[in-house]
Design an enzyme around this catalytic site. Structure first.
Site, PDB file in Angstrom:
ATOM      1  N   TYR A  33       0.833  -1.201   0.000  1.00  0.00           N
ATOM      2  CA  TYR A  33       0.000   0.000   0.000  1.00  0.00           C
ATOM      3  C   TYR A  33       0.865   1.247   0.000  1.00  0.00           C
ATOM      4  CZ  TYR A  33       0.939   0.893   4.988  1.00  0.00           C
ATOM      5  OH  TYR A  33       1.533   1.188   6.184  1.00  0.00           O
ATOM      6  N   ARG A  52       8.447   4.025  -4.628  1.00  0.00           N
ATOM      7  CA  ARG A  52       8.483   3.025  -3.541  1.00  0.00           C
ATOM      8  C   ARG A  52       7.470   1.913  -3.810  1.00  0.00           C
ATOM      9  NH1 ARG A  52       7.632   5.175   2.397  1.00  0.00           N
ATOM     10  NH2 ARG A  52       5.506   5.348   1.636  1.00  0.00           N
ATOM     11  N   ARG A 100      -7.880 -20.248  -1.681  1.00  0.00           N
ATOM     12  CA  ARG A 100      -6.816 -20.103  -0.681  1.00  0.00           C
ATOM     13  C   ARG A 100      -5.754 -21.193  -0.811  1.00  0.00           C
ATOM     14  NH1 ARG A 100      -5.132 -21.441   4.377  1.00  0.00           N
ATOM     15  NH2 ARG A 100      -4.227 -19.727   5.575  1.00  0.00           N
ATOM     16  N   LYS A 148       6.591  -1.915   1.787  1.00  0.00           N
ATOM     17  CA  LYS A 148       5.415  -1.323   2.452  1.00  0.00           C
ATOM     18  C   LYS A 148       4.242  -2.301   2.330  1.00  0.00           C
ATOM     19  CE  LYS A 148       3.143   3.164   3.095  1.00  0.00           C
ATOM     20  NZ  LYS A 148       3.306   3.298   4.536  1.00  0.00           N
ATOM     21  N   GLU A 181      12.206   2.665  14.116  1.00  0.00           N
ATOM     22  CA  GLU A 181      11.282   3.694  13.612  1.00  0.00           C
ATOM     23  C   GLU A 181       9.984   3.611  14.400  1.00  0.00           C
ATOM     24  OE1 GLU A 181      10.014   2.758   9.541  1.00  0.00           O
ATOM     25  OE2 GLU A 181      10.245   0.637   9.998  1.00  0.00           O
ATOM     26  N   LEU A 206      11.239   1.224   7.016  1.00  0.00           N
ATOM     27  CA  LEU A 206      10.625   1.691   5.781  1.00  0.00           C
ATOM     28  C   LEU A 206      11.256   3.038   5.441  1.00  0.00           C
ATOM     29  CD1 LEU A 206       8.287   1.075   3.730  1.00  0.00           C
ATOM     30  CD2 LEU A 206       7.040   2.853   4.943  1.00  0.00           C
TER      31      LEU A 206
HETATM   32  N1  PLP Z   1       7.798   3.902   8.788  1.00  0.00           N
HETATM   33  C1  PLP Z   1       6.685   3.153   8.813  1.00  0.00           C
HETATM   34  C2  PLP Z   1       6.730   1.813   9.485  1.00  0.00           C
HETATM   35  C3  PLP Z   1       5.495   3.610   8.214  1.00  0.00           C
HETATM   36  O1  PLP Z   1       4.389   2.845   8.234  1.00  0.00           O
HETATM   37  C4  PLP Z   1       5.495   4.890   7.610  1.00  0.00           C
HETATM   38  C5  PLP Z   1       4.277   5.411   6.978  1.00  0.00           C
HETATM   39  O2  PLP Z   1       3.243   4.817   6.991  1.00  0.00           O
HETATM   40  C6  PLP Z   1       6.667   5.641   7.616  1.00  0.00           C
HETATM   41  C7  PLP Z   1       7.804   5.113   8.211  1.00  0.00           C
HETATM   42  C8  PLP Z   1       6.718   7.008   6.986  1.00  0.00           C
HETATM   43  O3  PLP Z   1       6.717   6.893   5.592  1.00  0.00           O
HETATM   44  P1  PLP Z   1       6.176   8.079   4.674  1.00  0.00           P
HETATM   45  O4  PLP Z   1       6.976   9.280   5.035  1.00  0.00           O
HETATM   46  O5  PLP Z   1       6.440   7.618   3.290  1.00  0.00           O
HETATM   47  O6  PLP Z   1       4.722   8.242   4.989  1.00  0.00           O
END
Ligand code: PLP
Length: 287
Positions: A33, A52, A100, A148, A181, A206
């Site tokens: 997503y 991304r 499934r 993501k 993070e 991420l």
């Molecule tokens: N880290 C994680 C785990 C996230 O889920 C997100 C955004 O949903 C981010 C960092 C920040 O990413 P972005 O700046 O692209 O929204």
């Protein structure tokens, strides 16, 4: 006013927007997503999000449901239909619908869903004036956090823990005691000598699109920065802290667990970066 969603080829009323019970996103979290911010009716950092998305799809070998060019058109159609001038658009692509079975299905089309959300403001006056609290929790996620993926259960649990602790976000911590993070944001500190620090992007975080834009802005403004891990102890002792994401931009952090960050007020550099990012989002970052 009716609100619409886009589901596999059709714009449908939001209340009727449903996917099949055998969608692999539903059964296996086999999908990816993006969340893109809308400011002034335009998409912020759209290309960064599409880059991304391309990477996430490639890593999981999920086919594009439509071309990137068509996706851009569909997003704009939905934003127009729902008359969103400020908010977010959520897009999800899964491997599709099939009986499934764990292995990849053959000859199945990927599913595509788009949903918009309006936002009056991206932060409350209290959040901007006082900053927010984060808690620290163990990072229990898989080792491909660079993708993501819609597999977000650890983040769901982490965010709930944050809410129950009266906090805005939970910072996840690796076995060495370093912050990876937030559950839906990247983590930043400003050290006592004024250096901006955020973890380098590899498979353990991420790589936020907002993170990349902030680093670019810092570079352009001559702000000293380092991409390296920082420990929870270092964060406690930091002069400033903040989180970044598409929907929060730069959000000042003034409490980490039971410690006050700096003088307990949002820091000057955080404020400068928030303003810088807002200007960027309204001007050259939007399309
Ligand atoms: N880290 C994680 C785990 C996230 O889920 C997100 C955004 O949903 C981010 C960092 C920040 O990413 P972005 O700046 O692209 O929204």
């Amino acid at each position: 006013m009716a609100r619409y969603a886009y589901v596999n080829g059709r714009f449908v009323p939001h209340t009727d927007a449903v996917v099949h019970v055998e969608d692999r996103g539903y059964q296996f979290a086999d999908g990816v997503y993006e969340v893109v911010t809308i400011v002034g009716g335009r998409l912020v950092d759209e290309q960064g999000h599409l880059d991304r998305l391309t990477r996430s799809l490639n890593e999981l070998r999920i086919a594009w449901p439509v071309s990137p060019r068509v996706l851009k058109i569909l997003m704009r159609r939905l934003i127009g239909l729902n008359r969103v001038t400020q908010g977010t658009i959520y897009l999800q692509i899964t491997r599709g619908v099939a009986p499934r079975d764990f292995k990849f299905p053959k000859h199945v089309e990927s599913s595509l869903v788009l949903i918009t959300k309006r936002a009056g403001a991206f932060a409350t006056p209290a959040q901007l004036q006082d900053g927010v609290k984060v808690i620290t929790i163990p990072d229990i996620r898989w080792l491909r956090r660079d993708i993501k993926s819609v597999s977000l259960l650890p983040q769901v649990l982490g965010k709930q823990q944050a809410v129950e602790a009266g906090a805005f976000e939970a910072w996840q911590v690796d076995p060495d005691g370093n912050v990876t993070e937030g559950c839906s944001s990247n983590a930043w500190i400003v050290t006592s000598d004024g250096t901006l620090v955020t973890r380098y992007a590899n498979n353990l975080i991420l790589n936020g699109v907002t993170r990349l834009s902030i680093l670019k802005l810092a570079q352009e403004s001559g702000i000293r920065f380092e991409e390296r891990p920082f420990s929870v102890e270092e964060a406690y002792a930091a002069r400033e802290a903040f989180v970044s994401s598409a929907s929060t931009f730069v959000m000042p952090v003034t409490r980490i667990d039971d410690r006050t960050v700096g003088d307990g007020k949002p820091g000057a550099l955080s404020g400068k970066l928030r303003q810088g990012y807002l200007d960027y989002a309204r001007e050259r970052g939007a399309s």
